[in-house]
Design a protein around this motif. Sequence first.
Motif, mmCIF file in Angstrom:
data_model
loop_
_atom_site.group_PDB
_atom_site.id
_atom_site.type_symbol
_atom_site.label_atom_id
_atom_site.label_comp_id
_atom_site.label_asym_id
_atom_site.label_seq_id
_atom_site.Cartn_x
_atom_site.Cartn_y
_atom_site.Cartn_z
ATOM 1 N N TRP A 146 0.753 -1.866 -0.047
ATOM 2 C CA TRP A 146 0.376 -0.019 -0.064
ATOM 3 C C TRP A 146 0.616 1.524 -0.281
ATOM 4 O O TRP A 146 0.459 2.611 0.108
ATOM 5 N N VAL A 147 2.115 0.963 -0.199
ATOM 6 C CA VAL A 147 3.031 2.032 -0.079
ATOM 7 C C VAL A 147 2.790 3.073 -1.409
ATOM 8 O O VAL A 147 2.979 1.805 -2.480
ATOM 9 N N THR A 148 3.461 3.623 -1.517
ATOM 10 C CA THR A 148 3.965 4.691 -3.030
ATOM 11 C C THR A 148 2.799 4.764 -4.164
ATOM 12 O O THR A 148 3.127 4.073 -5.605
ATOM 13 N N ILE A 149 1.789 3.882 -3.654
ATOM 14 C CA ILE A 149 0.711 4.042 -4.563
ATOM 15 C C ILE A 149 -0.669 5.320 -4.636
ATOM 16 O O ILE A 149 -0.626 5.305 -3.719
ATOM 17 N N PRO A 150 -1.010 5.866 -5.755
ATOM 18 C CA PRO A 150 -1.960 6.686 -5.887
ATOM 19 C C PRO A 150 -3.498 6.443 -5.494
ATOM 20 O O PRO A 150 -3.866 4.987 -5.144
ATOM 21 N N LEU A 151 -3.639 6.829 -4.048
ATOM 22 C CA LEU A 151 -4.834 6.534 -3.233
ATOM 23 C C LEU A 151 -6.008 7.328 -3.032
ATOM 24 O O LEU A 151 -5.678 9.002 -4.091
#
Length: 472
Positions: A146-151
């Motif tokens: 879940w890190v460094t992805i667009p949310l």
Amino acid sequence: MTTKKTKAEQNPQTQNNAWLKYTPKQRKDLNGLCQRYEDFLSACKTERECVEYSVEMAKKAGYTDLREAIRKKRALKAGDKVYLVNMNKSMVLFNLGDDDLEDGMAILGAHIDCCRLDVKQNPFYEDGGLAYFDTHYYGGIKKYQWVTIPLALHGVVVKEDGTSVKISVGEDKDDPVFCVTDLLIHLAQEQMKKSGSTVIEGENLDILIGSEPLKGKDKDAVKEGILKLIYDKYKLTEKDFISAELCLVPAGRARDLGFDRSMILSYGHDDRVCAYGSLEAMLSEDRVKRTTCCLLVDKEEIGSVGATGMRSRFFENALCELMALTKKGFSELALRRALENSRMLSSDVSSAYDALYKSAFDPKNTAWLGRGMVFNKFTGSRGKSGSNDANAEFVAKVRAIMDDNDVSFQFAELGKVDLGGGGTIAYIMSLYGMQVIDSGVAVLSMHAPWEVVSKADVYETYRGYRAFLRQA
């Protein structure tokens, strides 16, 4: 004379692949269903959004609100179609059949909650000149995914006066997005020594939301700047977030996957692929002999708890209200008979064989992408713990229904015996004494931010649901 087999038919990896049987019309129907499903996934990132979308679909199909019938004391009869919403996060639909309700129903049940990052009740803070949301993850996830992805931010904030403010930021092409940062590889020597479960800590899954300080503020100027923007747009204060349900989910639409467009890449296949197929199947049936029911529930990913989970009395209460408006009326005995005589597909996803991780699967008892609807006689873990384990007689009946309707299907388990396992709502419904079996769609990368399904499996499962509603 023996017919020469094609290479595809000779290859055990492509045997029983549903793609090989489709006519041009079936391919058209498949593509139409999957396009509608992608639209649903893209519009519905939370259970509240799923319910709102589903209600609109139900109304267009001729369903009316059961609460309205209760309020007006309107008698219900065979052919009537009603729905009931529970706290905007779960719902049930009934299509009243010609048979007596005591004879039972054909039920499709699926969950509409998905793994995500939930915003805490006191979320705002500033550190190092950056503003963050504090979060708590929901469901079983690999935190490092879940890190460094667009949310995108989705949800609702409810003010003290009861005013509800919907929020959706990150889906429109002009919207900003959010993210969880990660430590740069150049400084990550110690981090890289950690196990996969701890390389990213839960308390570090905080969301970066801003960096521009508000002029004239000496303390927490960036945080204050964000709060001003939120107030200017939504008229919300920091205290209003105490009564909020906000979450961060992967930003962006569901997309076709592969050169051949044979798969769908999206957030939320688990379990919205089963929920949407169940809903479409339910709405596709008109007059039925046996009453049909579709359940879309919340909280499965955290144990089906709470007032909107399957362990609540919502479904049972809804059935009581339904029976009270029919000619025979309600009685406790009639209710118990209706539940015990029902048959159900507990629709949840199964793990698809992944050639990159062969050691996790038993090839003889695994689900394969493209081979159709998946049935799991049992789920659970550690010696079938927590499993429903459908009986052989019901398994045989389900097999016969699928074969009679030329539905491609397969039976599978969730990986090798000692590697883990999973649970569904099946065991909860089986407590009524009804016949229940787990079924659904095979998924690659289950519980990841982006999951993969085969379009053929989406189509075959929808066809299987329709067959079950007609013949169960």
